[in-house]
Write a protein that holds these residues in place. Structure first.
Motif, PDB file in Angstrom:
ATOM      1  N   GLN A 111       6.253   8.809  -8.498  1.00 41.73           N
ATOM      2  CA  GLN A 111       7.660   9.019  -8.148  1.00 41.73           C
ATOM      3  C   GLN A 111       8.584   8.056  -8.886  1.00 41.73           C
ATOM      4  OE1 GLN A 111       8.397  11.701  -5.999  1.00 41.73           O
ATOM      5  NE2 GLN A 111       6.209  11.978  -6.473  1.00 41.73           N
ATOM      6  N   GLY A 112       7.991   7.248  -9.769  1.00 41.14           N
ATOM      7  CA  GLY A 112       8.778   6.289 -10.534  1.00 41.14           C
ATOM      8  C   GLY A 112       9.260   5.111  -9.704  1.00 41.14           C
ATOM      9  N   LYS A 113       8.527   4.805  -8.648  1.00 44.30           N
ATOM     10  CA  LYS A 113       8.928   3.716  -7.751  1.00 44.30           C
ATOM     11  C   LYS A 113       7.764   2.769  -7.520  1.00 44.30           C
ATOM     12  CE  LYS A 113      12.360   6.477  -5.332  1.00 44.30           C
ATOM     13  NZ  LYS A 113      12.883   6.876  -4.053  1.00 44.30           N
ATOM     14  N   ALA A 114       8.069   1.609  -6.925  1.00 43.02           N
ATOM     15  CA  ALA A 114       7.046   0.646  -6.509  1.00 43.02           C
ATOM     16  C   ALA A 114       6.682   0.924  -5.050  1.00 43.02           C
ATOM     17  CB  ALA A 114       7.569  -0.773  -6.662  1.00 43.02           C
ATOM     18  N   PRO A 115       5.420   0.691  -4.667  1.00 43.60           N
ATOM     19  CA  PRO A 115       5.014   0.972  -3.285  1.00 43.60           C
ATOM     20  C   PRO A 115       5.436  -0.097  -2.283  1.00 43.60           C
ATOM     21  CG  PRO A 115       3.168   0.095  -4.505  1.00 43.60           C
ATOM     22  CD  PRO A 115       4.301   0.252  -5.485  1.00 43.60           C
ATOM     23  N   GLY A 116       5.867  -1.245  -2.771  1.00 43.36           N
ATOM     24  CA  GLY A 116       6.153  -2.350  -1.859  1.00 43.36           C
ATOM     25  C   GLY A 116       4.872  -3.091  -1.524  1.00 43.36           C
ATOM     26  N   GLY A 117       4.985  -4.068  -0.685  1.00 40.53           N
ATOM     27  CA  GLY A 117       3.837  -4.880  -0.303  1.00 40.53           C
ATOM     28  C   GLY A 117       4.290  -5.975   0.635  1.00 40.53           C
ATOM     29  N   ASP A 118       3.502  -7.022   0.736  1.00 42.30           N
ATOM     30  CA  ASP A 118       3.800  -8.135   1.639  1.00 42.30           C
ATOM     31  C   ASP A 118       4.032  -7.652   3.060  1.00 42.30           C
ATOM     32  OD1 ASP A 118       3.477 -10.170  -0.186  1.00 42.30           O
ATOM     33  OD2 ASP A 118       5.583 -10.141  -0.805  1.00 42.30           O
ATOM     34  N   ILE A 119       3.131  -6.816   3.546  1.00 44.03           N
ATOM     35  CA  ILE A 119       3.207  -6.328   4.923  1.00 44.03           C
ATOM     36  C   ILE A 119       2.316  -7.224   5.777  1.00 44.03           C
ATOM     37  CG2 ILE A 119       2.800  -4.377   6.455  1.00 44.03           C
ATOM     38  CD1 ILE A 119       5.106  -3.930   4.489  1.00 44.03           C
ATOM     39  N   PHE A 120       2.872  -7.696   6.887  1.00 46.32           N
ATOM     40  CA  PHE A 120       2.193  -8.652   7.755  1.00 46.32           C
ATOM     41  C   PHE A 120       2.365  -8.308   9.227  1.00 46.32           C
ATOM     42  CE2 PHE A 120       3.013 -11.032   3.914  1.00 46.32           C
ATOM     43  CZ  PHE A 120       1.926 -11.886   3.789  1.00 46.32           C
TER      44      PHE A 120
END
Length: 163
Positions: A111-120
């Protein structure tokens, strides 16, 4: 006599300060999995099928639906594991969640995007908030509850985040 009193005051002060630490010990049954029920705003720590503890939770600012992209303020859905413990979290204490998985990374890229991260899973906000769901996509509890969770959960523990 004043020296004896001063000694006891110092000993008492040191004893009381030791009681106020954020690191607890846990000697009960192993937490074999965690279940998060987003719609109910509940998190359960389980030993096999037995609920050991349950907590009221706060979620991302956009709590409905799974996290797909960086900045969508959604909490992921699916099966993950606790990746690590963070004793120096800006949110008291925290436990890392293994989001994103390879399929989520691939979908976001398509989709041309980043998935994100740093989920806590982490403690309460460093300042008061006026909304129930206030995180950027994490799962939040109070600081005192986080101390209990941090003591009970080990890296590698499976976490199921359900809608």
């Amino acid at each position: 006599m004043w020296l004896v009193r001063a000694f006891f005051v110092v000993v008492l002060a040191l004893g009381l300060s030791a009681c106020g630490g954020k690191f607890r010990t846990y000697n009960g049954p192993e937490v074999t999995s965690i279940q998060v029920h987003k719609s109910e705003r509940k998190m359960y720590l389980l030993h096999n099928n037995e609920v050991l503890e349950q907590f009221d939770i706060s979620l991302g600012k956009e709590p409905v639906g799974p996290k797909q992209f960086e900045g969508d303020f959604k909490t992921p859905e699916g099966a993950y594991y606790i990746s690590h413990k963070n004793p120096k979290s800006q949110y008291h204490l925290s436990l890392g969640i293994s989001y994103p998985n390879p399929a989520q990374v691939e979908y976001a890229a398509s989709q041309g995007k980043a998935p994100g991260g740093d989920i806590f899973i982490h403690g309460g906000p460093p300042r008061p908030v006026n909304k129930r769901d206030w995180t950027a996509g994490c799962i939040a509890v109070t600081d005192k509850e986080m101390e209990v969770i941090y003591s009970m959960v080990k890296p590698g523990t499976v976490i199921h985040i359900l809608p």
